[in-house]
Scaffold this motif. Sequence first.
Motif, PDB file in Angstrom:
ATOM      1  N   THR A 149     -16.114  -5.870  32.479  1.00 22.04           N
ATOM      2  CA  THR A 149     -14.548  -5.792  33.092  1.00 22.04           C
ATOM      3  C   THR A 149     -13.662  -5.605  31.898  1.00 22.04           C
ATOM      4  N   ARG A 150     -12.885  -4.497  31.867  1.00 23.23           N
ATOM      5  CA  ARG A 150     -12.131  -4.016  30.752  1.00 23.23           C
ATOM      6  C   ARG A 150     -11.085  -4.652  30.817  1.00 23.23           C
ATOM      7  N   ALA A 151     -10.625  -5.173  29.345  1.00 23.50           N
ATOM      8  CA  ALA A 151      -9.234  -5.648  29.295  1.00 23.50           C
ATOM      9  C   ALA A 151      -8.200  -4.469  29.533  1.00 23.50           C
ATOM     10  N   LYS A 152      -7.272  -5.013  29.964  1.00 21.56           N
ATOM     11  CA  LYS A 152      -6.072  -3.961  30.308  1.00 21.56           C
ATOM     12  C   LYS A 152      -5.318  -3.760  29.026  1.00 21.56           C
ATOM     13  N   GLN A 153      -5.215  -2.449  28.972  1.00 28.59           N
ATOM     14  CA  GLN A 153      -4.592  -1.746  27.710  1.00 28.59           C
ATOM     15  C   GLN A 153      -2.820  -1.574  28.059  1.00 28.59           C
ATOM     16  N   PRO A 154      -2.338  -2.612  27.433  1.00 29.24           N
ATOM     17  CA  PRO A 154      -0.704  -2.596  27.778  1.00 29.24           C
ATOM     18  C   PRO A 154      -0.110  -1.195  27.361  1.00 29.24           C
ATOM     19  N   ALA A 155       0.673  -0.559  28.230  1.00 26.38           N
ATOM     20  CA  ALA A 155       1.522   0.623  28.130  1.00 26.38           C
ATOM     21  C   ALA A 155       2.926   0.360  27.210  1.00 26.38           C
ATOM     22  N   ARG A 156       2.629   0.457  25.919  1.00 27.31           N
ATOM     23  CA  ARG A 156       3.922   0.226  25.188  1.00 27.31           C
ATOM     24  C   ARG A 156       4.437   1.500  24.435  1.00 27.31           C
ATOM     25  N   LEU A 157       5.423   1.748  24.512  1.00 27.89           N
ATOM     26  CA  LEU A 157       6.060   2.596  23.682  1.00 27.89           C
ATOM     27  C   LEU A 157       6.259   2.274  22.017  1.00 27.89           C
ATOM     28  N   PRO A 158       5.957   3.370  21.144  1.00 32.71           N
ATOM     29  CA  PRO A 158       5.983   3.065  19.850  1.00 32.71           C
ATOM     30  C   PRO A 158       7.299   2.597  19.245  1.00 32.71           C
ATOM     31  N   ILE A 159       7.735   1.728  18.454  1.00 32.63           N
ATOM     32  CA  ILE A 159       9.172   1.538  17.763  1.00 32.63           C
ATOM     33  C   ILE A 159       9.294   2.459  16.623  1.00 32.63           C
ATOM     34  N   VAL A 160      10.221   3.523  16.606  1.00 30.90           N
ATOM     35  CA  VAL A 160      10.519   4.343  15.707  1.00 30.90           C
ATOM     36  C   VAL A 160      11.835   4.114  15.071  1.00 30.90           C
ATOM     37  N   LEU A 161      11.792   4.014  13.893  1.00 30.32           N
ATOM     38  CA  LEU A 161      13.078   3.916  13.258  1.00 30.32           C
ATOM     39  C   LEU A 161      13.800   5.125  12.989  1.00 30.32           C
ATOM     40  N   THR A 162      15.228   5.093  13.354  1.00 27.94           N
ATOM     41  CA  THR A 162      15.630   6.224  12.984  1.00 27.94           C
ATOM     42  C   THR A 162      15.807   6.721  11.412  1.00 27.94           C
ATOM     43  N   ARG A 163      16.228   7.900  10.959  1.00 31.44           N
ATOM     44  CA  ARG A 163      16.416   8.143   9.697  1.00 31.44           C
ATOM     45  C   ARG A 163      17.314   7.255   8.944  1.00 31.44           C
ATOM     46  N   ASP A 164      18.477   6.948   9.573  1.00 27.92           N
ATOM     47  CA  ASP A 164      19.441   6.119   8.815  1.00 27.92           C
ATOM     48  C   ASP A 164      18.855   4.810   8.613  1.00 27.92           C
ATOM     49  N   GLU A 165      18.294   4.209   9.641  1.00 26.68           N
ATOM     50  CA  GLU A 165      17.565   2.769   9.484  1.00 26.68           C
ATOM     51  C   GLU A 165      16.756   2.750   8.514  1.00 26.68           C
ATOM     52  N   VAL A 166      15.738   3.751   8.196  1.00 29.10           N
ATOM     53  CA  VAL A 166      14.917   3.857   7.110  1.00 29.10           C
ATOM     54  C   VAL A 166      15.443   4.047   5.840  1.00 29.10           C
ATOM     55  N   THR A 167      16.344   4.786   5.713  1.00 30.19           N
ATOM     56  CA  THR A 167      17.411   4.912   4.385  1.00 30.19           C
ATOM     57  C   THR A 167      18.086   3.531   4.003  1.00 30.19           C
ATOM     58  N   ARG A 168      18.553   2.813   5.144  1.00 31.94           N
ATOM     59  CA  ARG A 168      18.937   1.796   4.805  1.00 31.94           C
ATOM     60  C   ARG A 168      18.011   0.519   4.282  1.00 31.94           C
TER      61      ARG A 168
ATOM     62  N   ARG B 246      17.383  -1.027   0.083  1.00 32.51           N
ATOM     63  CA  ARG B 246      17.448  -2.560  -0.044  1.00 32.51           C
ATOM     64  C   ARG B 246      16.416  -2.952  -1.161  1.00 32.51           C
ATOM     65  N   LEU B 247      15.425  -1.847  -1.397  1.00 30.48           N
ATOM     66  CA  LEU B 247      14.273  -2.231  -2.158  1.00 30.48           C
ATOM     67  C   LEU B 247      14.401  -1.946  -3.719  1.00 30.48           C
ATOM     68  N   ARG B 248      13.974  -2.538  -4.616  1.00 30.05           N
ATOM     69  CA  ARG B 248      13.989  -2.417  -6.112  1.00 30.05           C
ATOM     70  C   ARG B 248      12.727  -2.214  -6.845  1.00 30.05           C
ATOM     71  N   GLY B 249      12.509  -1.500  -7.784  1.00 33.44           N
ATOM     72  CA  GLY B 249      11.431  -1.620  -8.585  1.00 33.44           C
ATOM     73  C   GLY B 249      10.080  -1.069  -7.942  1.00 33.44           C
ATOM     74  N   VAL B 250       9.173  -1.825  -8.156  1.00 33.70           N
ATOM     75  CA  VAL B 250       7.875  -1.203  -7.450  1.00 33.70           C
ATOM     76  C   VAL B 250       7.849  -1.399  -6.080  1.00 33.70           C
ATOM     77  N   HIS B 251       8.739  -2.610  -5.638  1.00 34.52           N
ATOM     78  CA  HIS B 251       9.018  -2.543  -3.895  1.00 34.52           C
ATOM     79  C   HIS B 251       9.368  -1.129  -3.348  1.00 34.52           C
ATOM     80  N   ALA B 252      10.503  -0.709  -4.132  1.00 32.68           N
ATOM     81  CA  ALA B 252      11.201   0.525  -3.711  1.00 32.68           C
ATOM     82  C   ALA B 252       9.919   1.796  -3.743  1.00 32.68           C
ATOM     83  N   LEU B 253       9.405   1.790  -4.856  1.00 30.53           N
ATOM     84  CA  LEU B 253       8.436   2.790  -5.050  1.00 30.53           C
ATOM     85  C   LEU B 253       7.469   2.852  -3.967  1.00 30.53           C
TER      86      LEU B 253
END
Length: 224
Positions: free
Chosen positions: A98-117, A121-128
């Motif tokens: 009996t197969r477990a049901k595969q949930p039908a979910r849409l991926p969460i995709v950030l906008t370019r503005d969200e990614v830029t923001r 916020r990152l600095r140093g090695v984290h930003a890199l």
Amino acid sequence: MDPSSAPRLLARVRAKIRLKHYSIGTEQAYADWIRRYVLFHGKRHPSALGATEVEAFLTHLAVEGKVAAAPQNQAKAALLFLYREVLAVELPWLDNVTRAKQPARLPIVLTRDEVTRILARLRGVHALIGALLYGTGLRVMEGVRVRVQDIDFDRRHIIVRDGKGSKDRMTMLPDRLAQRDAEAKSTPHAKFMRADLCTRLVSVLELTQFHHSRNSSGGPLQNG
């Protein structure tokens, strides 16, 4: 099944996995599923079991255990590995699961503005590392393992060492990252990206939360 047999069996499983250069995460997951399989069948040795018992266990996971499709598939892969690679037993097609049901979910995709923001916020090695993950499509562990000598600034590419499937591959280095990566040569982290950062690099969002928490506390976070 002799209580001492399970550790010996799992030792054989781990040895075979390491021989095939699977990841430590796969090793731990497979060992856990095999242990659960043995316990489910009253500690009987898997060599005394077969396709019927495998199907019963996988069905139990979906029906009583309410697991999702991904864990059930991983459990199936672990048991197939056990029988084929360790016990040298070829199981027939497992059609009565009996197969477990595969949930039908849409991926969460950030906008370019969200990614830029987020990246701002990152600095140093984290930003890199955050910029590398976003700009090159590297996986998290691939990103934290990047060494400066793996980056070819002239040809604009990165050599990914020991990636998925223990394979090396090459990916492009975006022009906008080339200057930032070149500057990393002069940082204390130039030899390699610290592997212990991987626990804070599960996603770019968690990177942001980590950096925000550090700033809010007025100093660096304590390890642990």
